[in-house]
Motif scaffolding. Structure first.
Motif, PDB file in Angstrom:
ATOM      1  N   MET A   1      52.583  29.376  49.522  1.00  0.00           N
ATOM      2  CA  MET A   1      52.650  30.433  48.536  1.00  0.00           C
ATOM      3  C   MET A   1      51.525  31.061  48.086  1.00  0.00           C
ATOM      4  O   MET A   1      50.570  30.200  47.536  1.00  0.00           O
ATOM      5  N   PRO A   2      51.170  32.313  47.980  1.00  0.00           N
ATOM      6  CA  PRO A   2      50.148  33.058  47.414  1.00  0.00           C
ATOM      7  C   PRO A   2      49.861  32.750  45.978  1.00  0.00           C
ATOM      8  O   PRO A   2      50.884  32.478  45.356  1.00  0.00           O
ATOM      9  N   ARG A   3      48.736  32.442  45.706  1.00  0.00           N
ATOM     10  CA  ARG A   3      48.593  32.083  44.100  1.00  0.00           C
ATOM     11  C   ARG A   3      47.604  33.327  43.623  1.00  0.00           C
ATOM     12  O   ARG A   3      46.985  33.904  44.251  1.00  0.00           O
ATOM     13  N   LEU A   4      47.330  33.243  42.249  1.00  0.00           N
ATOM     14  CA  LEU A   4      46.491  34.209  41.733  1.00  0.00           C
ATOM     15  C   LEU A   4      45.062  33.907  41.666  1.00  0.00           C
ATOM     16  O   LEU A   4      44.775  32.451  41.687  1.00  0.00           O
ATOM     17  N   PRO A   5      44.156  34.803  41.938  1.00  0.00           N
ATOM     18  CA  PRO A   5      42.719  34.295  41.903  1.00  0.00           C
ATOM     19  C   PRO A   5      42.342  33.623  40.414  1.00  0.00           C
ATOM     20  O   PRO A   5      43.026  33.926  39.456  1.00  0.00           O
ATOM     21  N   ASN A   6      41.404  32.811  40.729  1.00  0.00           N
ATOM     22  CA  ASN A   6      40.927  32.172  39.231  1.00  0.00           C
ATOM     23  C   ASN A   6      40.630  33.002  38.084  1.00  0.00           C
ATOM     24  O   ASN A   6      40.007  33.972  38.216  1.00  0.00           O
ATOM     25  N   ASP A   7      40.862  32.540  37.177  1.00  0.00           N
ATOM     26  CA  ASP A   7      40.518  33.325  35.779  1.00  0.00           C
ATOM     27  C   ASP A   7      40.712  34.995  36.179  1.00  0.00           C
ATOM     28  O   ASP A   7      39.747  35.671  35.578  1.00  0.00           O
ATOM     29  N   CYS A   8      41.771  35.263  36.377  1.00  0.00           N
ATOM     30  CA  CYS A   8      42.054  36.839  36.742  1.00  0.00           C
ATOM     31  C   CYS A   8      42.110  37.547  35.491  1.00  0.00           C
ATOM     32  O   CYS A   8      42.118  38.720  35.464  1.00  0.00           O
ATOM     33  N   PHE A   9      42.517  36.977  34.592  1.00  0.00           N
ATOM     34  CA  PHE A   9      42.694  37.553  33.162  1.00  0.00           C
ATOM     35  C   PHE A   9      41.545  37.628  32.142  1.00  0.00           C
ATOM     36  O   PHE A   9      41.395  37.994  31.082  1.00  0.00           O
ATOM     37  N   SER A  10      40.439  37.415  32.556  1.00  0.00           N
ATOM     38  CA  SER A  10      39.093  37.535  31.768  1.00  0.00           C
ATOM     39  C   SER A  10      39.096  38.615  31.006  1.00  0.00           C
ATOM     40  O   SER A  10      39.323  39.636  31.615  1.00  0.00           O
ATOM     41  N   SER A  11      38.830  38.568  29.728  1.00  0.00           N
ATOM     42  CA  SER A  11      39.013  39.821  29.282  1.00  0.00           C
ATOM     43  C   SER A  11      38.035  40.791  28.987  1.00  0.00           C
ATOM     44  O   SER A  11      36.580  40.390  28.959  1.00  0.00           O
ATOM     45  N   PRO A  12      38.452  41.968  28.878  1.00  0.00           N
ATOM     46  CA  PRO A  12      37.536  42.936  28.327  1.00  0.00           C
ATOM     47  C   PRO A  12      36.850  42.859  27.023  1.00  0.00           C
ATOM     48  O   PRO A  12      38.171  42.655  26.103  1.00  0.00           O
ATOM     49  N   GLU A  13      35.762  43.091  26.831  1.00  0.00           N
ATOM     50  CA  GLU A  13      35.313  42.918  25.261  1.00  0.00           C
ATOM     51  C   GLU A  13      35.935  43.824  24.286  1.00  0.00           C
ATOM     52  O   GLU A  13      36.204  43.522  23.229  1.00  0.00           O
ATOM     53  N   ASP A  14      35.714  45.102  24.944  1.00  0.00           N
ATOM     54  CA  ASP A  14      36.124  46.293  24.132  1.00  0.00           C
ATOM     55  C   ASP A  14      37.466  46.427  23.976  1.00  0.00           C
ATOM     56  O   ASP A  14      38.364  45.880  24.507  1.00  0.00           O
ATOM     57  N   MET A  15      37.940  47.069  22.775  1.00  0.00           N
ATOM     58  CA  MET A  15      39.415  47.541  22.626  1.00  0.00           C
ATOM     59  C   MET A  15      39.497  48.483  23.928  1.00  0.00           C
ATOM     60  O   MET A  15      38.720  49.289  24.455  1.00  0.00           O
ATOM     61  N   ILE A  16      40.835  48.185  24.760  1.00  0.00           N
ATOM     62  CA  ILE A  16      41.173  48.791  25.745  1.00  0.00           C
ATOM     63  C   ILE A  16      42.430  49.742  25.757  1.00  0.00           C
ATOM     64  O   ILE A  16      43.294  49.596  24.474  1.00  0.00           O
ATOM     65  N   SER A  17      42.555  50.621  26.603  1.00  0.00           N
ATOM     66  CA  SER A  17      43.915  51.689  26.241  1.00  0.00           C
ATOM     67  C   SER A  17      45.047  50.848  27.116  1.00  0.00           C
ATOM     68  O   SER A  17      44.820  49.946  27.961  1.00  0.00           O
ATOM     69  N   VAL A  18      46.036  51.481  26.923  1.00  0.00           N
ATOM     70  CA  VAL A  18      47.629  51.064  27.457  1.00  0.00           C
ATOM     71  C   VAL A  18      47.167  51.083  29.068  1.00  0.00           C
ATOM     72  O   VAL A  18      47.500  50.288  29.718  1.00  0.00           O
ATOM     73  N   GLU A  19      46.551  52.378  29.488  1.00  0.00           N
ATOM     74  CA  GLU A  19      46.402  52.465  30.801  1.00  0.00           C
ATOM     75  C   GLU A  19      45.447  51.342  31.492  1.00  0.00           C
ATOM     76  O   GLU A  19      45.757  51.054  32.687  1.00  0.00           O
ATOM     77  N   ILE A  25      45.829  44.702  35.074  1.00  0.00           N
ATOM     78  CA  ILE A  25      47.036  43.768  35.669  1.00  0.00           C
ATOM     79  C   ILE A  25      47.104  43.907  36.857  1.00  0.00           C
ATOM     80  O   ILE A  25      47.415  43.193  37.808  1.00  0.00           O
ATOM     81  N   THR A  26      47.273  45.407  37.307  1.00  0.00           N
ATOM     82  CA  THR A  26      47.512  45.698  38.932  1.00  0.00           C
ATOM     83  C   THR A  26      46.324  45.165  39.729  1.00  0.00           C
ATOM     84  O   THR A  26      46.725  44.719  40.690  1.00  0.00           O
ATOM     85  N   GLU A  27      45.099  45.494  39.135  1.00  0.00           N
ATOM     86  CA  GLU A  27      43.906  45.021  39.839  1.00  0.00           C
ATOM     87  C   GLU A  27      43.700  43.473  40.033  1.00  0.00           C
ATOM     88  O   GLU A  27      43.648  43.153  41.271  1.00  0.00           O
ATOM     89  N   LYS A  28      43.879  43.018  39.029  1.00  0.00           N
ATOM     90  CA  LYS A  28      43.840  41.335  39.147  1.00  0.00           C
ATOM     91  C   LYS A  28      44.761  40.514  39.533  1.00  0.00           C
ATOM     92  O   LYS A  28      44.522  39.344  39.599  1.00  0.00           O
ATOM     93  N   THR A  29      45.990  40.904  39.463  1.00  0.00           N
ATOM     94  CA  THR A  29      47.168  40.062  40.041  1.00  0.00           C
ATOM     95  C   THR A  29      47.512  40.640  41.264  1.00  0.00           C
ATOM     96  O   THR A  29      47.303  41.855  41.791  1.00  0.00           O
ATOM     97  N   GLY A  30      48.525  39.902  41.946  1.00  0.00           N
ATOM     98  CA  GLY A  30      49.100  40.308  43.362  1.00  0.00           C
ATOM     99  C   GLY A  30      50.246  39.647  43.545  1.00  0.00           C
ATOM    100  O   GLY A  30      50.688  38.819  42.653  1.00  0.00           O
ATOM    101  N   ARG A  31      51.113  40.089  44.611  1.00  0.00           N
ATOM    102  CA  ARG A  31      52.367  39.453  44.677  1.00  0.00           C
ATOM    103  C   ARG A  31      52.032  37.848  45.181  1.00  0.00           C
ATOM    104  O   ARG A  31      51.259  37.800  45.812  1.00  0.00           O
ATOM    105  N   ILE A  32      53.204  37.238  44.530  1.00  0.00           N
ATOM    106  CA  ILE A  32      53.082  35.483  44.844  1.00  0.00           C
ATOM    107  C   ILE A  32      54.182  35.342  45.409  1.00  0.00           C
ATOM    108  O   ILE A  32      54.411  34.406  45.951  1.00  0.00           O
ATOM    109  N   ALA A  33      55.509  36.140  45.529  1.00  0.00           N
ATOM    110  CA  ALA A  33      56.578  35.984  45.835  1.00  0.00           C
ATOM    111  C   ALA A  33      56.758  36.062  47.736  1.00  0.00           C
ATOM    112  O   ALA A  33      56.262  36.890  48.051  1.00  0.00           O
ATOM    113  N   ASP A  34      57.239  35.057  48.078  1.00  0.00           N
ATOM    114  CA  ASP A  34      57.524  34.891  49.528  1.00  0.00           C
ATOM    115  C   ASP A  34      58.651  35.671  49.707  1.00  0.00           C
ATOM    116  O   ASP A  34      59.365  35.950  49.120  1.00  0.00           O
TER     117      ASP A  34
END
Ligand code: AMP
Ligand code: MG
Length: 419
Positions: A1-19, A25-34
């Motif tokens: 089963m595919p897993r997420l890459p390590n520490d993929c949610f490491s945080s941007p320091e600054d305030m970020i927008s919704v977009e 989220i889209t860039e750092k995660t991927g499909r894990i479901a078979d």
């Protein structure tokens, strides 16, 4: 089963927008479901795992759109009195297989194959019927009431794309192509926990100082709608040890762990330390109201989301950020075409610029197609009654500072947000 890459949610320091948050989220995660196969009748609301092409024309043969008489238009224009002999009948599932000669027609029914040598159909209501002959009215066009082979789907067409969530009509389209086993992505397993020493389960006694746990029941319904396989981990008392053990156990058995409460950084908020002991946790400072910061992290290959404790903030953050994360992990295409309603504000207000806000709103549309949007009287983020009153969220953009009565607003109905 595919897993997420390590520490993929490491945080941007600054305030970020919704977009930016959604893009991360889209860039750092991927499909894990078979992929798995389900029976067609159980494929509703599942996410298609393959592109589907049609392997034959649909409908497979030319057929009639009405009950009436099938004839050759060239005979009709040649025929002065427009009288035809009736050679036989073609019913749905019982096509006419004979050969037709000039001046002959065939009685036909809706959905029946159009006989060879016929190209047009007259509606029964327009035809004068005698014993073995009929008279067609003047003015019938070539190709009248004839449905063409392949007019729904042509052989080889890309019909449905991988990542499509199957609505009733997509299931119908799959059925029309004869699919009876459908490749879909496995439902992702989600662990749901509430944190807080004040929480009790509905049905239990409510000691002084306690409240019933509402988030878990609300989020459970939401996650079911999002197609997750939810494991209920109950209420976890707000101590480091119990939280760390519960979160580790949940992470070992699921694809995504969701908690609510305990992330506001007070003395009694132990979620941060507990997740950090078992994995990584980051606080994303997103320019929104309600509900910041949002805690995102990872325990092993399992994603973690710490939602705010206040029910309104918990639901709004789940809709805005957990929904795209689930779509990503599940292989569902996201974002879809933006779907919002437009309506006129039935209120006036001032707003801080620099952040996006979602208000609990109620949309109604009058007989002339003019939409009206009301907002709930109070902004309190603990008021579940405001969620019950509303039928969607009003979105106010970052640069908006004033809303005047009659301004055009964007409104997202829950029916869409809960899909
Ligand atoms: P916390 O983030 O844990 O400080 O919680 C913030 C507020 O949300 C507090 O008023 C909590 O009592 C409330 N809260 C936290 N979890 C829940 C829950 N599961 N159901 C209802 N209210 C909650
Ligand atoms: Mg708490």
């Amino acid at each position: 089963m595919p897993r997420l890459p390590n520490d993929c949610f490491s945080s941007p320091e600054d305030m970020i927008s919704v977009e930016q948050a959604r893009a991360l989220i889209t860039e750092k995660t991927g499909r894990i479901a078979d992929t798995e196969f389900v029976e067609l009748q159980n494929s509703g609301d599942r996410v298609l795992a393959e592109d589907i092409y049609s392997s034959f024309d649909i409908p497979p043969a030319d057929n009639s759109a009405v009950d009436g008489y099938a004839f050759l238009h060239a005979d009709y224009t040649a025929q002065q009195d427009r009288a035809f002999n009736v050679a036989g009948r073609s019913a749905a599932g019982e096509p006419y297989l004979g050969e037709l000669s000039e001046g002959y027609c065939v009685k036909i029914f809706t959905g029946a194959s159009v006989p060879v040598r016929c190209d047009s159909i007259a509606m029964i209501e327009d035809v004068t019927e005698a014993a073995d002959t009929i008279v067609l009215p003047a003015g019938l066009a070539l190709g009248s009431n004839r449905r063409h082979a392949g007019e729904d789907l042509k052989t080889g067409a890309l019909v449905l794309k991988s990542g499509t969530k199957l609505r009733p009509q997509e299931v119908g389209q799959l059925a029309s192509m004869g699919h009876h086993k459908v490749p879909v992505f496995r439902r992702i397993k989600v662990a749901l926990l509430s944190t807080g020493d004040e929480l009790e389960n509905p049905g239990d006694n409510l000691p002084y100082g306690s409240i019933y746990d509402s988030n878990r029941y609300m989020l459970l319904q939401l996650l079911n709608k999002y197609g997750c396989d939810v494991k209920d981990y109950g209420i976890i008392r707000d101590t480091f040890d119990t939280l760390r053990d519960a979160i580790s156990d949940a992470a070992a058995n699921t694809d995504l762990v969701i908690t609510s409460g305990g992330v506001s950084m007070g003395d009694e908020d132990h979620v941060k330390a507990a997740v950090e002991a078992a994995g990584d946790l980051h606080f994303w400072r997103i320019a929104i109201k309600p509900g910041r910061p949002l805690a995102l992290g990872q325990v092993g290959g399992t994603a973690f989301v710490g939602l705010p404790g206040n029910p309104v903030a918990a639901l709004v953050c789940a809709i805005q950020f957990v929904k795209p994360l689930i779509a990503r992990l599940s292989g569902e295409t996201f974002p879809k075409d933006p779907f919002a309603l437009s309506g006129k504000a039935a209120f006036s207000m001032k707003k801080k610029t620099g952040r996006r806000e979602w208000l609990r709103g109620r949309y109604t549309c009058n007989e002339n197609g003019v939409g009206k949007i009301e907002k709930f009287s109070s902004e309190g983020s603990g008021l579940i009654s405001s969620l019950v009153w509303s039928n969607g969220l009003i979105e106010l953009k970052e640069d908006t500072s004033t809303i005047n009565q009659g301004d055009n607003l964007r409104f997202f109905p829950y029916s869409e947000l809960f899909e």
